[in-house]
Write an enzyme that holds these catalytic residues in place. Structure first.
Site, PDB file in Angstrom:
ATOM      1  N   GLY A   1      16.293  39.154 -15.263  1.00 59.96           N
ATOM      2  CA  GLY A   1      16.112  40.588 -15.544  1.00 59.96           C
ATOM      3  C   GLY A   1      14.660  41.013 -15.458  1.00 59.96           C
ATOM      4  O   GLY A   1      13.982  40.825 -14.455  1.00 59.96           O
ATOM      5  N   GLY A   2      14.174  41.605 -16.551  1.00 60.79           N
ATOM      6  CA  GLY A   2      12.801  42.113 -16.577  1.00 60.79           C
ATOM      7  C   GLY A   2      11.764  41.031 -16.354  1.00 60.79           C
ATOM      8  O   GLY A   2      10.648  41.313 -15.898  1.00 60.79           O
TER       9      GLY A   2
ATOM     10  N   GLY B   1       2.667  45.891  21.700  1.00 60.19           N
ATOM     11  CA  GLY B   1       2.491  46.382  20.331  1.00 60.19           C
ATOM     12  C   GLY B   1       1.739  45.394  19.461  1.00 60.19           C
ATOM     13  O   GLY B   1       0.975  45.784  18.572  1.00 60.19           O
ATOM     14  N   ALA B   2       1.933  44.106  19.756  1.00 56.67           N
ATOM     15  CA  ALA B   2       1.280  43.108  18.909  1.00 56.67           C
ATOM     16  C   ALA B   2      -0.231  43.148  19.087  1.00 56.67           C
ATOM     17  O   ALA B   2      -0.989  42.912  18.145  1.00 56.67           O
ATOM     18  CB  ALA B   2       1.817  41.722  19.241  1.00 56.67           C
TER      19      ALA B   2
END
Ligand code: HXC
Length: 514
Positions: free
Chosen positions: A169-170, A404-405
């Site tokens: 959980g937390g 793009g790289a």
């Protein structure tokens, strides 16, 4: 007066016992230290100043009136690591499973506020079953208070979480808001919902280790940055990590006395790149040859291994290094490596660590799974992080920098201060095969000798683009350098950039693609 002193001493001594000898023995039997033993192991001897040792809860429901333990299951305070101040808290699993309570929250938040104001890193040693069930909404609110402190301190002081037991959980969300997570193999687990809940809801069968162990989170999810062999190894990692980091975002990272010749040339680098550009090699060799000997602390070493990120030193100065790793997926960028790189670049930028990027990347990884998994959105994070970063940035194109790289991996146009390339660099929109097929499909078909025509076109394209010289000609690459001189060039470049001042336009915050 004497009685009062005796009473205080007794109370303080009781607090040291946590949940009592039986529970301490159980903790040891699991191969885990107690909260106080952990603090002793991590902090410089005699430096710990505890705060809140006597705090207890005031809950009476669910039999809690009989379960009051001084400190309420967390030890909080300030200490020193290698002479530098840290704020630290250690949850005590022997007290109600280290569960997080209102009192725990007050104690932890208090040291975090002091740490943020005084520019001191925060370390959490977590060993907790999450929100204390008996406190109901109080313990949920307690987490809300903690999360605000985590977020407010983010980018101001480094925050490190060491997971040292079952964390649910937390106890996983607060670490997820911090900068680094260290897990301990075999004894630490992280999950939102455990195996029992998963079985009930989805019918899936899984054990603790497979679901949320150090291996799962350092290889598959990327939640953990480090997987330590045992608790003492985890502490060594924390110390090493801190040695690269400034105390806060207004300081420079600490330089160590230089121990390696800044002009050292490793001629292995002049022979490292294979003649066949589709053959892999180990980018770690570049890192170990260029930077100060044995100074590379790799982060996320087992996650998204097609990229390498970590801290290292150059002439004693800490820097962040990012690189593609041709040994995995040919060094392509994909969803996970984009997340890994973007997160690391942003950390370096927040804490004044220069970023040095070694590029050998054929592009973003093609595939339906990548496209549908959101490689556009994730891949954009790399671009965003580099564009936004104002820390000194240097790139070295080692081999492939395609499409793009080329642009995404710290290109000159994206505010990179100095861009170098090795003579083996191949800078182009795409590889020769793909380019020729698109540009000359018809010409090749119609040619008297299609194979010869194709070979000739490939050679022409390769001669033009498979080198760094077009980019250097246009000023996109500042200098083509001999590989074995890279170390010296980077030392000299950083000397120039060390006093760099740059900023971004004023705004509330940008909208990083998340
Ligand atoms: C109160 C808790 C507790 C909790 C454990 N204990 N978790 N007490 N609140 N959350 C107590 C147990 O009752 C037990 O007390 C002692 O701690 C040791 O626990 P064991 O179960 O005996 O230990 P172990 O077998 O090692 O199992 C550890 C564990 C398990 C995996 C953590 O205790 C567990 O599953 N706990 C609950 C986890 C959970 O669901 N937490 C709530 C998360 S919700 P006794 O006296 O019997 O020995 C949450 C919301 C946050 O955190 C929201 C943020 C967004």
């Amino acid at each position: 007066m004497k009685d009062k002193l005796e009473e205080l001493r007794q109370m303080r001594a009781n607090a040291k016992l946590g949940g009592g000898p039986q529970r301490i023995a159980e903790q040891h039997a699991k191969g885990k230290l107690t909260a106080r033993e952990r603090l002793d192991a991590l902090l410089d001897s005699g430096t710990f100043q505890e705060l809140g040792r006597l705090a207890t809860h005031n809950i009476s429901d669910f039999g809690m009136a009989d379960k009051k333990y001084p400190g309420d299951g967390v030890v909080t305070g300030f200490g020193k690591i290698d002479g530098r101040r840290v704020a630290i808290y250690a949850q005590d699993f022997t007290v109600l499973g280290g569960s997080f309570s209102e009192v725990q929250s007050h104690k932890v938040c208090k040291i975090m506020e002091r740490a943020q104001e005084s520019g001191i890193p925060v370390i959490g040693l977590l060993d907790s079953g999450g929100a204390r069930i008996q406190e109901g909404v109080r313990s949920l609110a307690a987490y809300g208070e903690l999360f605000v402190r985590n977020v407010m301190a983010s980018g101001i002081v480094p925050q490190i979480s060491v997971q040292m037991g079952p964390c649910a959980g937390g106890s996983v969300y607060s670490p997820a808001l911090t900068d680094f997570i260290v897990m301990v193999r075999g004894t630490s687990f992280m999950f939102i919902t455990g195996p029992d809940v998963i079985r009930a809801v989805t019918g899936e069968q899984v054990d603790f280790e497979t679901l949320g162990g150090a291996v799962a989170h350092s290889i598959r999810s990327g939640v953990a940055h480090f997987a330590a062999d045992d608790e003492r190894h985890a502490f060594r990692l924390v110390k090493e990590l801190l040695s690269y980091l400034p105390q806060n975002n207004s300081e420079d990272p600490p330089r160590v006395t230089p121990y390696d010749d800044p002009a050292r040339r490793d001629e292995i680098l002049d022979r490292l790149i294979p003649g066949d550009s589709s053959e892999p090699y180990d980018m770690r060799q570049v890192i170990s040859s260029v930077f100060d000997r044995a100074s590379f602390l790799e982060i996320h070493a087992y996650y998204a291994r097609n990229a390498l990120v970590g801290f290292t030193r150059l002439d004693g100065y800490p820097v962040g290094v990012v690189a593609n790793q041709p040994l995995h997926l040919a060094g392509c960028l994909d969803i996970d490596s984009a997340d890994k790189i973007a997160r690391f670049v942003r950390f370096c930028d927040a804490f004044n660590l220069p970023v040095i990027t070694f590029v050998d990347c054929p592009g973003y990884l093609p595939g339906i799974a990548q496209e549908h998994g959101g490689v556009i959105r994730h891949g954009a994070k790399v671009i965003y992080a580099y564009c936004e970063a104002t820390t000194p940035k240097i790139s070295v194109v080692v081999r492939k920098a395609m499409g793009g790289a080329y642009i995404a991996m710290s290109s000159k146009q994206m505010r990179t201060d100095l861009a170098y390339a090795w003579p083996t660099a191949e800078i182009a929109v795409m590889g020769p095969e793909g380019a020729i097929n698109i540009l000359y499909r018809e010409e090749i078909k119609k040619a008297a000798d299609p194979a010869a025509e194709r070979q000739w076109l490939l050679k022409e394209y390769t001669d033009k683009f498979h080198n760094p010289y077009s980019a250097a000609d246009m000023g996109q690459i500042d200098e083509v350098i001999e590989p074995s001189y890279t170390r010296l060039r980077l030392v000299m470049a950083l000397e120039i950039l060390r006093s760099k001042v740059a900023s971004n336009p004023p705004k509330k915050h940008g909208l990083m693609p998340v």
